[in-house]
Design an enzyme around this catalytic site. Structure first.
Site, short mmCIF file in Angstrom:
data_model
loop_
_atom_site.label_atom_id
_atom_site.label_comp_id
_atom_site.label_asym_id
_atom_site.label_seq_id
_atom_site.Cartn_x
_atom_site.Cartn_y
_atom_site.Cartn_z
N GLU A 1 0.72 -1.23 0.11
CA GLU A 1 -0.24 0.08 -0.04
C GLU A 1 1.09 1.25 -0.04
OE1 GLU A 1 -3.16 0.04 -0.44
OE2 GLU A 1 -3.68 -1.97 -0.42
N GLN B 1 2.05 6.22 -4.61
CA GLN B 1 2.35 7.19 -5.49
C GLN B 1 2.78 6.78 -6.98
OE1 GLN B 1 1.56 10.38 -5.16
NE2 GLN B 1 1.26 10.53 -3.10
N THR B 2 2.68 5.31 -7.09
CA THR B 2 3.48 4.66 -8.05
C THR B 2 2.30 3.55 -8.58
OG1 THR B 2 5.47 4.77 -6.70
CG2 THR B 2 5.34 3.13 -8.79
N TYR C 1 -6.42 5.85 4.90
CA TYR C 1 -6.58 5.10 3.73
C TYR C 1 -5.70 3.75 3.97
CZ TYR C 1 -5.27 2.55 -0.59
OH TYR C 1 -5.08 1.62 -1.50
N ASP D 1 -9.81 6.55 -1.31
CA ASP D 1 -8.60 7.31 -1.82
C ASP D 1 -9.26 7.79 -3.21
OD1 ASP D 1 -8.89 5.32 -3.43
OD2 ASP D 1 -6.85 4.56 -3.64
N CYS E 1 -12.36 3.02 -14.25
CA CYS E 1 -12.96 4.43 -14.20
C CYS E 1 -11.74 5.59 -13.79
CB CYS E 1 -14.02 4.39 -12.85
SG CYS E 1 -15.01 5.83 -12.76
#
Length: 344
Positions: free
Chosen positions: A43, A48-49, A126, A144, A197
């Protein structure tokens, strides 16, 4: 409408999402385990990846640090080295401290309650919700950006996701559709948000709940989610001096009070009289979250051994070479400069 009645109205949506997940879940290594340590690391790595960019980094990190004890006992610089290429190095510093926290405060056993997981260094709502639901049957939605996007489109809800109450608001929306198996539901929402989405060019035709999606049915998908507040981007100018002699160059480790915490860097200044050894300079641009960096790097090829030694003694710099630099973590623009400067 009361929350309980709405929940009964929309619960079938969560079940649709679960059914889709059972047949379409991505085959990822951390989905073959309920080990909270590995789920926690994944997580943090993928915050950010993108999955395809970070998977090798995750596998290498887990191979070197397979459990909390191994990570806690490691040197911080080695943790940073194995985080190399992922950026946001403060995350690596935090997970190292959190591992030590687990060893000290929880006797080496990963906490199994949402509130206790939330106490770990660098862990937010999160991550705590994701770990507790996937590993321990917790009932918190892992809200998130994926949740914001999917839910705002599904309900055609224009609540501003930059609002400070957005997390709580969308947590309540998630509760309306959330089935009993919250762990799989959270992972399903991650997959739908990242693979279907999408922020741009969503694949609505592949969405398992497109028939029930208000934004899709009204052809207003592009209007959601609503975000009005933009974080101001700061322009920042930096200067470095690449001081080298006979294939060796000077570095030092940054402190943890600004960007690039604990990474290695070049000198930011030189002693009077060393200007004579500057051969050229190079401008480099680099983007960080909310910062645009303009970096000027001066090439300083020191011909005098005395000047070299005096500068090192006065400033306590470390000496390394290209090969040695591979064992340390540098900011990306400085790492690139090293590879391009002395590789011959």
């Amino acid at each position: 409408m009361e929350k309980d009645s709405r929940n009964s109205d929309f619960l079938y949506i969560g079940n649709k999402i679960l059914e889709w997940y059972r047949n379409n879940a991505r085959d990822l290594p951390f989905r073959q385990t309920k080990d909270p340590y590995k789920i926690w690391i994944c997580e943090i790595v993928f915050q950010q990846t993108r999955i395809n960019q970070g998977l090798n980094h995750y596998n290498n990190f887990i191979e070197r640090f397979p459990d909390v004890k191994t990570l806690a006992e490691a040197e911080e610089n080695e943790v940073l080295l194995y985080w190399k290429g992922l950026g946001y190095y403060s995350r690596a510093i935090n997970i190292h401290k959190a591992a030590q926290q687990i060893m000290t405060d929880y006797h080496g056993i990963f906490p199994d309650q949402y509130e206790e997981i939330l106490k770990l260094k660098g862990v937010g709502k999160y991550t705590a919700a994701a770990v507790s639901s996937i590993c321990f049957g917790g009932k918190m939605p892992a809200v998130d950006g994926n949740f914001y996007r999917v839910l705002s489109r599904f309900f055609a809800d224009d609540f501003d996701i930059s609002n400070s109450r957005a997390f709580n608001y969308f947590s309540e929306l998630a509760a309306l559709v959330m089935p009993e198996n919250v762990g799989d539901f959270n992972q399903a929402m991650m997959d739908i948000g990242s693979e279907i989405c999408k922020p741009k060019n969503p694949l609505c035709g592949e969405c398992p709940v497109n028939e029930d999606c208000l934004a899709f049915s009204t052809q207003k998908v592009s209007l959601y989610p609503l975000k009005t507040k933009k974080v101001k981007t700061e322009d920042l100018a930096l200067t470095y001096y690449f001081v080298h002699r006979n294939g060796k160059f000077l570095i030092r480790q940054r402190k943890d009070d600004f960007i690039w915490k604990k990474l290695f860097e070049f000198p930011e200044s030189i002693s009077p009289g060393m200007e004579q050894f500057i051969t050229h300079s190079k401008m480099v641009t680099h983007k960080l979250t909310h910062k645009n960096l303009s970096i000027e790097i001066f090439n300083v090829e020191v011909a005098s051994e005395k000047v070299w030694n005096d500068f090192i003694t006065e400033n306590q710099y470390q000496i390394t070479d290209v090969k040695g630099s591979h064992e340390k973590s540098f900011p990306k623009p400085l790492e690139n400069y090293i590879q391009n400067s002395l590789k011959d």
